[in-house]
Write a protein that holds these residues in place. Structure first.
Motif, mmCIF file in Angstrom:
data_model
loop_
_atom_site.group_PDB
_atom_site.id
_atom_site.type_symbol
_atom_site.label_atom_id
_atom_site.label_comp_id
_atom_site.label_asym_id
_atom_site.label_seq_id
_atom_site.Cartn_x
_atom_site.Cartn_y
_atom_site.Cartn_z
ATOM 1 N N LEU A 146 -17.143 4.388 -4.934
ATOM 2 C CA LEU A 146 -16.359 5.497 -4.398
ATOM 3 C C LEU A 146 -15.776 6.359 -5.515
ATOM 4 O O LEU A 146 -15.818 7.602 -5.457
ATOM 5 C CB LEU A 146 -15.231 4.950 -3.517
ATOM 6 C CG LEU A 146 -14.306 6.005 -2.891
ATOM 7 C CD1 LEU A 146 -15.069 6.857 -1.898
ATOM 8 C CD2 LEU A 146 -13.107 5.346 -2.217
ATOM 9 N N MET A 147 -15.257 5.707 -6.549
ATOM 10 C CA MET A 147 -14.625 6.453 -7.639
ATOM 11 C C MET A 147 -15.661 7.254 -8.448
ATOM 12 O O MET A 147 -15.337 8.279 -9.031
ATOM 13 C CB MET A 147 -13.882 5.480 -8.555
ATOM 14 C CG MET A 147 -12.693 4.789 -7.900
ATOM 15 S SD MET A 147 -11.356 5.937 -7.533
ATOM 16 C CE MET A 147 -10.749 6.264 -9.187
ATOM 17 N N VAL A 204 -4.383 12.755 2.023
ATOM 18 C CA VAL A 204 -3.691 12.674 0.740
ATOM 19 C C VAL A 204 -4.682 12.480 -0.403
ATOM 20 O O VAL A 204 -4.540 13.052 -1.484
ATOM 21 C CB VAL A 204 -2.660 11.529 0.744
ATOM 22 C CG1 VAL A 204 -2.127 11.258 -0.667
ATOM 23 C CG2 VAL A 204 -1.502 11.862 1.681
ATOM 24 N N THR A 205 -5.722 11.668 -0.180
ATOM 25 C CA THR A 205 -6.630 11.280 -1.272
ATOM 26 C C THR A 205 -8.033 11.861 -1.160
ATOM 27 O O THR A 205 -8.724 12.023 -2.167
ATOM 28 C CB THR A 205 -6.757 9.744 -1.324
ATOM 29 O OG1 THR A 205 -7.377 9.283 -0.112
ATOM 30 C CG2 THR A 205 -5.393 9.095 -1.500
ATOM 31 N N GLY A 206 -8.500 12.098 0.031
ATOM 32 C CA GLY A 206 -9.851 12.633 0.208
ATOM 33 C C GLY A 206 -10.959 11.616 0.010
ATOM 34 O O GLY A 206 -12.141 11.956 0.127
ATOM 35 N N ARG A 207 -10.587 10.393 -0.284
ATOM 36 C CA ARG A 207 -11.570 9.320 -0.478
ATOM 37 C C ARG A 207 -11.086 8.087 0.280
ATOM 38 O O ARG A 207 -9.900 7.737 0.200
ATOM 39 C CB ARG A 207 -11.736 8.983 -1.970
ATOM 40 C CG ARG A 207 -12.279 10.134 -2.793
ATOM 41 C CD ARG A 207 -12.264 9.827 -4.279
ATOM 42 N NE ARG A 207 -12.668 10.988 -5.071
ATOM 43 C CZ ARG A 207 -13.916 11.199 -5.500
ATOM 44 N NH1 ARG A 207 -14.862 10.308 -5.244
ATOM 45 N NH2 ARG A 207 -14.198 12.290 -6.182
ATOM 46 N N ALA A 223 -15.652 12.604 -0.703
ATOM 47 C CA ALA A 223 -16.745 11.636 -0.839
ATOM 48 C C ALA A 223 -17.035 11.059 0.545
ATOM 49 O O ALA A 223 -16.196 11.132 1.449
ATOM 50 C CB ALA A 223 -16.358 10.513 -1.805
ATOM 51 N N PRO A 224 -18.201 10.486 0.721
ATOM 52 C CA PRO A 224 -18.487 9.847 2.014
ATOM 53 C C PRO A 224 -17.505 8.709 2.294
ATOM 54 O O PRO A 224 -17.048 8.030 1.370
ATOM 55 C CB PRO A 224 -19.911 9.300 1.841
ATOM 56 C CG PRO A 224 -20.476 10.038 0.676
ATOM 57 C CD PRO A 224 -19.335 10.371 -0.219
ATOM 58 N N PHE A 229 -7.503 7.043 -3.903
ATOM 59 C CA PHE A 229 -8.269 6.794 -2.671
ATOM 60 C C PHE A 229 -7.416 6.003 -1.690
ATOM 61 O O PHE A 229 -6.324 5.521 -2.030
ATOM 62 C CB PHE A 229 -9.603 6.092 -2.960
ATOM 63 C CG PHE A 229 -9.485 4.713 -3.549
ATOM 64 C CD1 PHE A 229 -9.423 3.582 -2.746
ATOM 65 C CD2 PHE A 229 -9.458 4.544 -4.937
ATOM 66 C CE1 PHE A 229 -9.343 2.319 -3.300
ATOM 67 C CE2 PHE A 229 -9.378 3.286 -5.505
ATOM 68 C CZ PHE A 229 -9.312 2.163 -4.675
ATOM 69 N N THR A 230 -7.934 5.891 -0.483
ATOM 70 C CA THR A 230 -7.215 5.206 0.597
ATOM 71 C C THR A 230 -8.043 4.029 1.084
ATOM 72 O O THR A 230 -9.262 4.164 1.266
ATOM 73 C CB THR A 230 -6.947 6.167 1.776
ATOM 74 O OG1 THR A 230 -6.112 7.228 1.318
ATOM 75 C CG2 THR A 230 -6.293 5.456 2.943
ATOM 76 N N ILE A 231 -7.380 2.888 1.300
ATOM 77 C CA ILE A 231 -8.016 1.735 1.949
ATOM 78 C C ILE A 231 -7.414 1.600 3.338
ATOM 79 O O ILE A 231 -6.189 1.486 3.489
ATOM 80 C CB ILE A 231 -7.801 0.434 1.159
ATOM 81 C CG1 ILE A 231 -8.427 0.533 -0.240
ATOM 82 C CG2 ILE A 231 -8.407 -0.750 1.922
ATOM 83 C CD1 ILE A 231 -8.189 -0.700 -1.111
ATOM 84 N N ILE A 232 -8.271 1.630 4.339
ATOM 85 C CA ILE A 232 -7.860 1.369 5.724
ATOM 86 C C ILE A 232 -8.353 -0.032 6.070
ATOM 87 O O ILE A 232 -9.567 -0.301 5.990
ATOM 88 C CB ILE A 232 -8.474 2.384 6.716
ATOM 89 C CG1 ILE A 232 -8.236 3.825 6.245
ATOM 90 C CG2 ILE A 232 -7.945 2.153 8.123
ATOM 91 C CD1 ILE A 232 -6.806 4.253 6.227
ATOM 92 N N THR A 233 -7.463 -0.922 6.473
ATOM 93 C CA THR A 233 -7.873 -2.301 6.725
ATOM 94 C C THR A 233 -6.921 -2.968 7.711
ATOM 95 O O THR A 233 -5.990 -2.329 8.241
ATOM 96 C CB THR A 233 -7.945 -3.082 5.388
ATOM 97 O OG1 THR A 233 -8.508 -4.377 5.625
ATOM 98 C CG2 THR A 233 -6.567 -3.228 4.737
ATOM 99 N N TYR A 234 -7.116 -4.253 7.921
ATOM 100 C CA TYR A 234 -6.268 -5.046 8.812
ATOM 101 C C TYR A 234 -6.562 -6.518 8.572
ATOM 102 O O TYR A 234 -7.567 -6.881 7.943
ATOM 103 C CB TYR A 234 -6.513 -4.680 10.280
ATOM 104 C CG TYR A 234 -7.949 -4.799 10.741
ATOM 105 C CD1 TYR A 234 -8.436 -5.981 11.285
ATOM 106 C CD2 TYR A 234 -8.826 -3.720 10.632
ATOM 107 C CE1 TYR A 234 -9.757 -6.095 11.706
ATOM 108 C CE2 TYR A 234 -10.140 -3.820 11.044
ATOM 109 C CZ TYR A 234 -10.606 -5.011 11.582
ATOM 110 O OH TYR A 234 -11.918 -5.123 11.993
#
Length: 658
Positions: free
Chosen positions: A655-656, A586-589, A620-621, A540-545
């Motif tokens: 998520l997983m 790349v991950t879809g999540r 996934a959402p 999965f991917t984490i988008i953050t800052y």
């Protein structure tokens, strides 16, 4: 009305009369057009022309004037062609705002006029910044700013006059006291005998004059400007006058007792000066008719030409582009070795290099000079760069942000420090309605960086811990950066300083002394709007800052079994959509993680964009992990519960499991 011509010759007096008559005739023409439905709105200055005309003519051409919407005489006395003014009022492309704003809500560097915004008071602080630039540059110039008696009740008035007094700025604060703020009479607006009495509280000179006497206005301001150019200091000038028509034509005048119109009609500035010139043998019936005929012919021609000018052609590309001053960033790569540096010291180093490279850069904020700022980021700066450029300010966020814009208008750069990001609420109007909209409205840059010490983690409670970036990310015209590492903090700060657009620079307080990293010495910049792809994985991917980056790194360190993409946005406006889309596919999540509260946080925008543009790649959402929708508590236990970090594991599991 008594006129004292002093040493003025007949030609000068006649010229003054023409300057006075012209805006009156323009207004009379506008009222006809209004009744014909050819213009939509008009703020009449009939009865107040002597102030605008006398004041404008008393200023030097290179000195800035900041008028309001009843000061047509300022614009005509500075010889702005009526065709251009008419095009502005009509929303034509040849107007100063290209149809984007109305009335006198515009500025022009060519004529050194900076118009108001509808909030009335903010232009006063801009005058401070303009005068400060002149003061630092050792130009012997004055700045003139108009306001009305109603706006003297606003905090902007107090802040701007107080700053000008403390800093000895050569500003004339001209108050047009016309008796009414729309319909509210002065006895319901203030309780002092005269507005000029307010000068006493600021320790400055206050002068009250007859605003309908053009010679008195001209001579008084001529004398004031002569004095404050040589001995810089502010002056409060109250001009007594009367508004002979409504606040704007649609509002009418029924709230005004009829006898006041009778009294002030006898003090009409144009008719009284005209009568005086007849008495002096300067004006004759024949000459007056020639003047009026000439003006009428000119007015008719200019108005007709303006009506023929092109209307704006709607273009989304043009509108979006014009929100920002044209600027193509040239990224400067590091050229010197790196050293281990604290987050706080990286910011300090970036500021220092910015000050060294830009001799026109001024830093302003509370306690930033000898004290070095609340977090000591500017320690030693006053000694190195001087207190003219490293300026302690009174506690007045609105005035200082406005002064920053004034500095930019007059050729300087400004960095404004909010002692805490929470305190920016007191300067919100200047940022949202002045900094952000200035270029879009009339093409002027707003070369200001607002530093925002932000975030929680120190148990500082509801007023020193807020994450408020979402207040600004939705505001077109602003750029928003939010570095998570010392390397990024320095490079993005230097990029922000070089960018002529307004940049809101968030720096996390918790990271100041707790985070170190390799930072190149010397000057380098990073691209505003470019994200960092810190880790690559498949699950999965984490988008953050901001602090969310470090929460994520800590979590992934504790869970080595996870294969995760981690993207640090670095910039929130503009933000790196390309990198986000690539990482998501790349991950879809995806988890969008941030420290701010959940509802309407910036993560909602990221999640919505991913849902709209990457939908077919999702398995996934899109899930958001954010802080509770409450104010930030002080207790460490309550704060830990509040912060998004406490829900990161739960969100990952959800998520997983999807």
């Amino acid at each position: 009305m008594h006129f004292d011509r002093k040493e003025k010759d007949d030609e000068t007096l006649l010229s003054l009369y023409k300057r006075l008559l012209y805006p009156r005739m323009v207004e009379e023409k506008m009222l006809i057009l209004l009744r014909q439905g050819q213009i939509g709105k008009w703020f009449s200055g009939i009865g107040q022309e002597a102030i605008a005309v006398g004041a404008a003519l008393a200023m030097n051409a290179e000195e800035y004037i900041l008028p309001m919407h009843r000061n047509l005489g300022v614009f005509t006395s500075r010889d702005i062609p009526l065709r251009n003014l008419m095009a502005q009022w009509q929303g034509k492309m040849t107007g100063f705002t290209k149809g984007r704003d109305r009335s006198f809500h515009f500025g022009t560097q060519e004529f050194k006029i900076i118009g108001m915004i509808s909030h009335l008071g903010p232009q006063l602080a801009l005058a401070d910044g303009i005068a400060l630039a002149d003061l630092i540059a050792e130009k012997k110039q004055a700045t003139l700013v108009f306001t009305g008696e109603g706006a003297t009740s606003e905090g902007d008035f107090h802040e701007a006059v107080n700053v000008a007094s403390v800093w000895n700025l050569p500003v004339i604060f001209l108050v047009e006291n016309n008796g009414y703020g729309l319909s509210t009479p002065i006895n319901e607006q203030f309780n002092c005998n005269d507005l000029v009495d307010k000068a006493i509280g600021y320790g400055i000179e206050g002068i009250q004059i007859d605003g309908n006497n053009v010679l008195e206005v001209f001579d008084t301001i001529t004398e004031i400007t002569k004095n404050i150019r040589a001995n810089p200091r502010p002056v409060l000038l109250e001009c007594l006058t009367f508004r002979m028509r409504g606040h704007e034509e649609a509002s009418g005048t029924k709230y005004v007792p009829p006898h006041l119109f009778e009294q002030w009609a006898e003090k009409d500035p144009v008719k009284n000066f005209e009568r005086y010139l007849f008495e002096q043998g300067i004006l004759t019936d024949k000459l007056l008719q020639e003047i009026k005929t000439g003006f009428k012919t000119e007015l008719d021609q200019e108005v007709e030409q303006a009506f023929k000018d092109a209307d704006p052609e709607p273009s989304a590309v043009t509108e979006l582009t014009d929100m920002y001053y044209p600027y193509i960033q040239q990224v400067i790569p590091p050229a010197e070795p790196s050293v281990e540096t604290r987050y706080l010291d990286a910011i300090s180093d970036g500021l220092r290099i910015g000050m060294q490279q830009h001799s026109n850069l001024v830093i302003m904020g509370q306690d930033i000079a000898e004290y070095g700022g609340a977090f000591k980021i500017t320690a030693g700066f006053a000694e190195e760069f001087g207190k003219a450029r490293v300026r302690n300010t009174p506690i007045c966020e609105s005035a200082i942000v406005g002064a920053g814009l004034g500095l930019s208008i007059n050729g300087y750069k400004a960095v404004v420090e909010m002692q805490f990001a929470d305190f920016v609420t007191c300067g919100f109007n200047q940022i949202i309605n002045n900094l952000a909209k200035t270029h879009y409205r009339w093409g002027e840059k707003a070369d200001v960086v607002v530093r925002m010490p932000t975030g929680a983690g120190t148990g500082a409670g509801p007023f020193h811990s807020q994450s408020n970036e979402a207040w600004f990310t939705k505001t077109p015209g602003l750029k928003i950066v939010y570095p998570a590492f010392p390397y990024d903090a320095k490079g993005l700060l230097l990029a922000a300083i070089e960018d002529p657009n307004p940049v809101i620079y968030f720096e996390h307080k918790l990271l100041y002394r707790s985070l170190c990293g390799l930072v190149p010495a010397g000057h380098y910049t990073l691209e505003i709007g470019k994200a960092n792809w810190l880790k690559k994985g498949q699950q999965f991917t984490i988008i953050t800052y901001g602090l969310g980056v470090h929460w994520s790194l800590s979590y992934l360190y504790d869970h080595p079994e996870l294969s995760v993409n981690l993207v640090d946005l670095c910039s929130l406006q503009p933000w790196d959509k390309e990198t986000v889309a690539t990482a998501v596919k790349v991950t879809g999540r995806v988890i969008v993680l941030h420290e701010d509260t959940l509802s309407s946080g910036f993560g909602a925008e990221i999640a919505a964009w991913i849902g709209e543009h990457c939908f077919t790649a999702l398995d996934a959402p899109v899930m958001r992990c954010a802080s509770l929708d409450t104010a930030i508590p002080m207790s460490k236990l309550l704060e830990d519960q509040f912060l998004a970090k406490s829900r990161l594991h739960e969100t990952v599991q959800k998520l997983m499991a999807y």
